[in-house]
Write a protein that holds these residues in place. Structure first.
Motif, short mmCIF file in Angstrom:
data_model
loop_
_atom_site.label_atom_id
_atom_site.label_comp_id
_atom_site.label_asym_id
_atom_site.label_seq_id
_atom_site.Cartn_x
_atom_site.Cartn_y
_atom_site.Cartn_z
N TYR A 6 3.06 -3.10 3.24
CA TYR A 6 4.98 -2.31 2.98
C TYR A 6 4.12 -1.52 4.76
CZ TYR A 6 6.32 -2.93 -1.43
OH TYR A 6 6.41 -3.45 -2.54
N ILE A 7 5.51 -1.55 5.97
CA ILE A 7 4.49 -0.65 6.79
C ILE A 7 5.65 0.37 6.46
CG2 ILE A 7 4.79 -0.31 10.16
CD1 ILE A 7 3.21 -2.45 8.44
N CYS A 8 4.97 2.07 6.53
CA CYS A 8 6.35 2.67 5.48
C CYS A 8 6.08 3.88 7.11
CB CYS A 8 5.69 3.63 4.48
SG CYS A 8 5.04 2.45 3.05
N ASN A 9 7.28 4.01 7.46
CA ASN A 9 7.50 5.22 7.92
C ASN A 9 7.89 6.57 7.89
OD1 ASN A 9 7.99 3.50 10.59
ND2 ASN A 9 9.71 3.25 10.19
N ASN A 10 7.65 7.22 6.24
CA ASN A 10 7.64 7.56 5.44
C ASN A 10 7.49 8.14 4.70
OD1 ASN A 10 10.27 7.40 3.75
ND2 ASN A 10 11.23 7.64 5.97
N PHE A 11 7.40 9.37 3.72
CA PHE A 11 6.34 8.87 2.65
C PHE A 11 7.80 9.04 0.76
CE2 PHE A 11 6.87 12.14 -1.47
CZ PHE A 11 5.58 11.80 -2.11
N LEU A 12 8.29 8.86 1.54
CA LEU A 12 9.79 8.36 0.90
C LEU A 12 9.59 6.68 0.77
CD1 LEU A 12 13.37 10.04 0.66
CD2 LEU A 12 11.61 10.33 -1.08
N ASP A 13 9.40 6.37 1.77
CA ASP A 13 8.95 4.42 1.71
C ASP A 13 7.83 4.41 1.48
OD1 ASP A 13 11.37 4.37 3.03
OD2 ASP A 13 10.19 3.86 4.89
N ALA A 14 6.92 5.11 1.38
CA ALA A 14 5.85 5.05 0.88
C ALA A 14 5.39 4.80 -0.21
CB ALA A 14 4.76 5.44 1.51
N LYS A 15 6.35 5.97 -1.22
CA LYS A 15 6.37 6.18 -2.39
C LYS A 15 6.59 4.64 -3.38
CE LYS A 15 7.84 10.03 -5.41
NZ LYS A 15 9.09 9.58 -6.26
N LYS A 16 8.06 4.63 -2.54
CA LYS A 16 8.85 3.63 -3.11
C LYS A 16 7.93 1.75 -3.47
CE LYS A 16 12.69 0.79 -3.05
NZ LYS A 16 13.49 -0.23 -1.53
N ALA A 17 7.06 2.03 -2.11
CA ALA A 17 5.95 0.59 -2.14
C ALA A 17 5.18 0.87 -3.94
CB ALA A 17 5.37 1.25 -0.21
N VAL A 18 4.26 2.31 -3.23
CA VAL A 18 3.41 2.62 -4.86
C VAL A 18 3.48 2.24 -5.46
CG1 VAL A 18 1.31 3.32 -3.21
CG2 VAL A 18 3.13 4.83 -4.48
N GLU A 19 5.27 2.65 -5.94
CA GLU A 19 5.91 2.63 -7.21
C GLU A 19 5.83 0.97 -7.57
OE1 GLU A 19 8.33 6.93 -7.26
OE2 GLU A 19 8.89 5.06 -6.68
N GLU A 20 5.99 0.02 -7.03
CA GLU A 20 6.76 -1.25 -6.63
C GLU A 20 4.81 -1.89 -7.32
OE1 GLU A 20 11.13 -1.81 -4.30
OE2 GLU A 20 9.11 -3.14 -3.57
N ILE A 21 4.51 -1.40 -6.31
CA ILE A 21 3.57 -2.01 -6.72
C ILE A 21 2.66 -2.17 -8.65
CG2 ILE A 21 0.57 -2.08 -6.21
CD1 ILE A 21 1.85 -1.73 -3.23
#
Ligand code: AMP
Ligand code: GLY
Length: 423
Positions: A153-168
């Protein structure tokens, strides 16, 4: 007597090159596709079923088995077949962790000071989110294991990154104990290939893949929409840096840990200011890079592989055609999301491959002399030419001739080398 495991465009191009070799008597592809069926015997077996594959190889007295895709390598097919006294081209299970575990590779980078994006490994959701709160963006979140190209996941902000770790941590890519969070690297990507016999290696050319589904690098990531070879970035100086800073420390580590690496090694690199950074390793050829590179090879390919398996790679002098190779992938409309299967592809029977033009099949099957689509990536059109522009125009002309109404492709493959007129 040779067997190739896999069913994609990569495996068809390997099959074709072996078919052209002097010393091949029988050629099998497990399970193969509509294209391999014309030059080899397709063998309907599940590539997860090592026992059945072993029985087949024994029954047919196969001299050498070439493993194309990563999944059986990561699951240890090489160790399994060797245990049954079969000759295999591919790295063992330990070495295949280079691709099977991104964290394994990052730990080697750390130990050996290999240039790569700065990273952090975290082992629970709460701490991961806390860590992400104070970071600069963009950054990259990765699942550790094999994820068919989807675990990054290339994340442009905190919310994208949070969603990525949650999915993982939620198990989207299988049970996750750890997550990898790393800095976003700027620069231009290059695929760098090696052939290694566990003693010495040969650089096996370079390529540039195009991962996004639409022109201008827009839309979702795919397995690869096209490639060109060689990369525009490669030079003697850069190659020396890649070998000294990235490849040798890695191979030395595997050697010290008693790994046995006989096969292709694919380094995905980011090049910035003529300095290489490792993004990831793959323990096989790339797809569609393989289809793009192999037609450039002048050597007898089987001879090269046999020497590699026998530990005599040192004696091989690889020779490359002085041409540019470009590949465009024809996909089913809708890929990488929903698409239809079993659509007839007319007009293929009238087109013959020649030394500068290849159609490598991926998701096709042959029924009563007619080809039908069976996957997202369907055909690979490869042209060798004096320059990339002519190669691309010829690919597009051929795709027009195929005129498949369920097809999609990118007309801009190679835009960096074609529009910038660097040749
Ligand atoms: P992978 O599935 O590991 O091949 O990653 C998919 C793609 O994500 C790569 O080809 C890069 O384009 C991109 N990528 C992965 N890691 C990074 C990074 N640290 N910085 C920038 N891009 C990255
Ligand atoms: N072309 C990218 C890959 O084979 O992983």
């Amino acid at each position: 007597r040779i067997a190739i495991i896999g069913s994609g465009g990569r495996e068809h191009s390997i099959c074709q090159k072996i078919y052209e070799s002097r010393n091949v008597n029988s050629l099998f592809c497990i399970p193969g596709n509509g294209g391999t069926e014309n030059i080899a015997t397709n063998v309907e077996k599940n590539i997860k079923d090592f026992e059945k594959i072993k029985n087949f190889l024994k029954e047919k007295v196969i001299d050498l088995t070439i493993v194309g895709p990563e999944e059986p390598l990561v699951n240890g097919i090489v160790d399994f077949l060797r245990k049954h006294d079969l000759n295999v081209f591919g790295p063992d299970k330990f070495c295949s962790k280079l691709e099977g575990s991104k964290i394994f590779t990052k730990k080697i980078c750390d130990l050996k000071k290999i240039p790569t994006a700065n990273f952090k490994i975290l082992n629970d959701l709460k701490n991961s989110i806390k860590y992400l709160e104070n970071k600069k963006y963009p950054l990259v979140v990765k699942a550790d294991g094999l994820a068919a190209g989807k675990g990054v996941y290339i994340c442009n902000n905190f919310l994208d990154a949070k969603k990525a770790v949650e999915e993982i941590f939620d198990g989207k890519f299988g049970e996750a104990k750890e997550v990898l969070i790393e800095d976003f690297l700027e620069g231009e990507e290059m695929s760098f290939f090696l052939l290694y016999d566990n003693k010495s290696f040969k650089v096996f050319n370079t390529a540039q893949d195009h991962k996004r589904v639409f022109e201008g690098d827009k839309g979702k990531n795919t397995g690869g929409m096209g490639a060109y070879s060689p990369s525009r970035l490669i030079s003697r100086e850069l190659e020396e840096k890649i070998i000294k800073k990235i490849i040798l420390p890695t191979l030395n580590y595997l050697k010290k840990e008693n790994g046995k690496y006989i096969g292709f090694l694919y380094a995905g690199l980011m090049i910035k200011n003529n300095e290489p950074y490792l993004i990831e390793y793959n323990v096989r050829m790339g797809d569609p890079e393989c289809q793009t590179i192999l037609p450039l090879l002048e050597n007898d390919f089987l001879d090269v592989l046999v020497n590699c398996v026998n530990g005599n790679l040192e004696n091989i002098n690889l020779k490359w055609k002085n041409k540019k190779s470009l590949c465009i992938v024809l996909t089913s409309k809708g890929y990488p999301e929903k698409f239809k299967n079993n659509i007839l592809i007319e007009n293929l029977n009238n087109i013959e491959n020649n030394t500068d033009q290849f159609i490598f099949h991926a998701g096709t099957k042959l029924i009563k002399e007619k080809y039908y689509s069976t996957g997202g990536r369907v055909l690979n059109i490869v042209m060798l030419e004096r320059n990339y522009k002519d190669a691309r125009n010829k690919c597009i002309n051929l795709i027009d001739k195929i005129n498949w109404n369920n097809g999609h492709y990118r007309k801009d493959i190679g835009y960096k080398v074609i529009d910038e007129i660097w040749e």
